[in-house]
Structure formats: structure tokens, C-alpha cells
Design a protein around this motif. Sequence first.
Motif, PDB file in Angstrom:
ATOM      1  N   SER A  41       0.797  -1.218   0.000  1.00 34.55           N
ATOM      2  CA  SER A  41       0.000   0.000   0.000  1.00 34.55           C
ATOM      3  C   SER A  41       0.833   1.272   0.000  1.00 34.55           C
ATOM      4  O   SER A  41       0.294   2.358  -0.243  1.00 34.55           O
ATOM      5  N   LEU A  42       2.123   1.167   0.289  1.00 38.28           N
ATOM      6  CA  LEU A  42       2.940   2.374   0.416  1.00 38.28           C
ATOM      7  C   LEU A  42       2.922   3.215  -0.858  1.00 38.28           C
ATOM      8  O   LEU A  42       2.873   4.448  -0.792  1.00 38.28           O
ATOM      9  N   VAL A  43       2.966   2.565  -2.024  1.00 36.73           N
ATOM     10  CA  VAL A  43       2.970   3.323  -3.267  1.00 36.73           C
ATOM     11  C   VAL A  43       1.650   4.075  -3.437  1.00 36.73           C
ATOM     12  O   VAL A  43       1.621   5.220  -3.925  1.00 36.73           O
ATOM     13  N   LEU A  44       0.550   3.478  -3.005  1.00 33.34           N
ATOM     14  CA  LEU A  44      -0.752   4.129  -3.104  1.00 33.34           C
ATOM     15  C   LEU A  44      -0.909   5.231  -2.064  1.00 33.34           C
ATOM     16  O   LEU A  44      -1.494   6.285  -2.347  1.00 33.34           O
ATOM     17  N   LEU A  45      -0.392   5.003  -0.867  1.00 30.20           N
ATOM     18  CA  LEU A  45      -0.449   6.028   0.164  1.00 30.20           C
ATOM     19  C   LEU A  45       0.366   7.249  -0.240  1.00 30.20           C
ATOM     20  O   LEU A  45      -0.055   8.395  -0.015  1.00 30.20           O
ATOM     21  N   GLY A  46       1.525   7.023  -0.846  1.00 29.52           N
ATOM     22  CA  GLY A  46       2.332   8.142  -1.341  1.00 29.52           C
ATOM     23  C   GLY A  46       1.607   8.927  -2.410  1.00 29.52           C
ATOM     24  O   GLY A  46       1.618  10.172  -2.418  1.00 29.52           O
ATOM     25  N   GLN A  88      -1.274  14.004  -3.728  1.00 28.07           N
ATOM     26  CA  GLN A  88      -2.348  14.635  -4.494  1.00 28.07           C
ATOM     27  C   GLN A  88      -3.303  15.422  -3.605  1.00 28.07           C
ATOM     28  O   GLN A  88      -3.930  16.386  -4.060  1.00 28.07           O
ATOM     29  N   LEU A  89      -3.405  15.015  -2.348  1.00 24.77           N
ATOM     30  CA  LEU A  89      -4.275  15.746  -1.431  1.00 24.77           C
ATOM     31  C   LEU A  89      -3.675  17.071  -0.987  1.00 24.77           C
ATOM     32  O   LEU A  89      -4.400  18.026  -0.707  1.00 24.77           O
ATOM     33  N   ILE A  94       2.104  13.067  -8.512  1.00 25.98           N
ATOM     34  CA  ILE A  94       2.370  14.360  -9.155  1.00 25.98           C
ATOM     35  C   ILE A  94       2.159  14.261 -10.656  1.00 25.98           C
ATOM     36  O   ILE A  94       1.551  15.141 -11.282  1.00 25.98           O
ATOM     37  N   ALA A  95       2.662  13.171 -11.264  1.00 28.53           N
ATOM     38  CA  ALA A  95       2.529  12.998 -12.715  1.00 28.53           C
ATOM     39  C   ALA A  95       1.067  12.862 -13.126  1.00 28.53           C
ATOM     40  O   ALA A  95       0.617  13.491 -14.093  1.00 28.53           O
ATOM     41  N   PHE A  96       0.324  12.049 -12.392  1.00 26.75           N
ATOM     42  CA  PHE A  96      -1.084  11.808 -12.718  1.00 26.75           C
ATOM     43  C   PHE A  96      -1.897  13.094 -12.598  1.00 26.75           C
ATOM     44  O   PHE A  96      -2.688  13.449 -13.468  1.00 26.75           O
TER      45      PHE A  96
END
Length: 413
Positions: free
Chosen positions: A274-279, A284-285, A333-335
Motif C-alpha cells: 500500500s505504500l505506493v498508493l499512500l504516497g 495529491q491531497l 504528481i505525474a497523474f
Amino acid sequence: MTVFSELAMRPLADVPGVRGWNASIPARLVLTIFATALLLVGANLATPLYPLLQSRLGLGPFAVTLTFSSYVIALILGLVLYGHWSDHLGRRAALVLAVVVGLGGEVVFATADGLGALMVGRSLQGAAVAMAIGASGAALRELLPRHPRWASRFTLLASTGGVALGPIVGGFLAAYGEPTRTPFIVHALLMAAMLVPLCLVRARPAIAPTPGEYSVLKPQKPRLTETVRSQFWVTSLVGFLSFALFGFCLSLGPGYFAHATGVHSAVGTGTLASLVLLGSAGIQLVAPARGSSLPGALVGMGVSSVLIVVSAESGLLWMLCLAMLGAGIAQGIAFQSAFHRLSVSLPAQESARVFSSVYVVTYLGSAAPVVGLGALTGSLGITVAASLFVSVVAGGCLLLAAAALKISRTSQG
């Protein structure tokens, strides 16, 4: 207005004695966010449990990626076939349908005794999420018409936050009772409870009511104007590469990370995945969207993707955690930057159709590449397959960064 009258596409004026819970705007916001997040938590409960399911059912790595990808394929088909239904049925009716279908997926997954049942359960989960994504995003925008940025952030909180929490919750619940069944049983009960306030709340009218005209529910053919074609493909490919990386982390990643780092508990591998999703969700927030950040963020995502495998093969848990967080932050950031670039170039009347098309390409990144990774793992082993996979992702990020930079300079010139 009852859910059944909404599904029958009967206009509000034709339904006698309109009753129900006249919920406030904050209550409706919480209800929408919680329902969507709950669906996405359920869709990702299985992430830390795949190694246990492999052992219990005698499955190989290819079967795991097939199970994972069946969810994505159902989600993509759902976006194409009925992603627009909430405009005509109403947001509440679409969310109720999504929760009912998702509840069915949880029950099937909890009782699965083979690959076929796992794929059916995952497909139902994908179908439910496809129904909920458009309905909840549109509902949040309608509830906050003067605050579109907050509507977008709440949408992100519900979607990415739910995806990130799913593996952690799955790993935690696996410590109680039967590890491959308890998480889905508990979640199914929560989904059933979620139906109560959804059915009680007084529904708002559909934005495009068409009483009795069921032809409007047919799939809408996506169209793309020439003026936004380049930005569309950059945004779509950013999404494709992002979800390819997410797909790796959420399917074969937990087993790979457990073997490489010695972290074998379900909650530990779930948290790692989940770390990649949490980052991604976190950045983005808090960070504003800037189109100029796209090339640099893509380079960071490519480098961090390679570091994930390098750190795993080195057995350095701290380095793996940093690489996962770094990849997530760069991806976020990219998304966000790519979507910002596309949104400012779109006429308002085209945005829904174009963004639906973007999500179709985006979710394909969690299907075809991940199935290919499973096939490679079966023949070459996880180390070689993961190395080749992240090399392709990193190469794609670098090429896309160069293309985005060129498009930016051309538009400015």
C-alpha cells in the motif's frame, strides 16, 4: 422516491408521497465518500492474501494475475457499458446497485474453492466499482458546485484512499478466524449495513432524466477531437504506466516482498504493497496541480520503479519502503499534472466523455501488463520477471517524459 422507482426511470413528480431521510449536504458527502471507499477497500482486501490463497487452493503466479486482472477487465467493461447510467437513473440508485453487486462479489470470494470462483468474485467487484466511480465523482461535484477543487480531493480521498487501505485492512482481519475468508465476511456485513442509509436517504433527481427511454442506457461511443488528442494520449499513458506499477505491487508484489525482505505477516505485506498508493494519495491531497511538473515527475516515477526491485533484491526493507513511497509520490504528481493539462484544454461539454476514455486506457495498465508479468514469472522466476517489468515501466516513463516536454514546448511556441 424509492430505489425501485429510480431504476424504473420514473420522474420525481410521478412518484406519490416522496419520503425519506432529507440528509444535509455534509451527511450526503460522508455517505458518498464512505460508500465509494468501502467498495474500493473490498476490491483490494485480497492483496496480502494472495500468497495464502495460492497455498490453500494450489494456484501458481499466473493464476494470481488472472484473478487480479479479472477485476480490472470487468471494471473497464463497466466503464464502457454503463459508466453513464447514473446521469439517467440518479446517483443514489447507481450507488445502491454498486453496493449490492459488490456485496455479491464479497460472498463469492469468501466461499471460493478454485480459480473460477475467485475470478467471478473479482469480476463482480470490478463491475461494482465501475458503477460507483462515475456516480460518486459526479455526486460530489453536484454537492460542492462552488468548490470543484474540494470535490476532486474528496473523490481522490474515496478512491485512492480506499485502494490504499484495502490491503492493510485485509492483512489486519486475516489475523482473526480463517485468514482467507474472515476479511470478506466482515466486509460483506459492512456492505450490507451500508445499504440501510443509502436506501433511506431522499434521492436527488437525475441530471438527465429520460422517463421510460431505456435506449439512453446503451453504451456511448467515445469520441476525441483533434485539439486534445495529444494531451489525451499523454494523460492516458501516464495512467497506463501508473496502474501497471500498481498492478505489480498489488498482485505478485506481496509474495515477492515477503520473500525478499522476510516480512511474512499479512498485515506487513499488505502495508508494504500500500505504500505506493499512500504516497500517491497523500501528495495529491496536499500538492496543487501544475502541468509543468509532469516531465520531472515521470522521470522520478521511472527511477523509483527500478529502485523498488533493487532494494527488494538487496533485502533492504528501509530502502524498499522509501522506493515505494517515492514511486507513489512521483506517480501522484505525474497523474495530477497530466489531468490538469488535459482538463484546461477541454471544453466543458466534452470532459465527461474524454475522461471516461482516459480511465479505460488507464485501467488497461492493470490488466495486460500484469497478466504478462504472471506468465513471465511462471517461466523465468519472479526476480527476472520483476526486473524486466520495472525496466519496461521505467523506459516508458522516460519516453513519455520526453514526449510531454516536447508537447509543452510546442504549445508554448
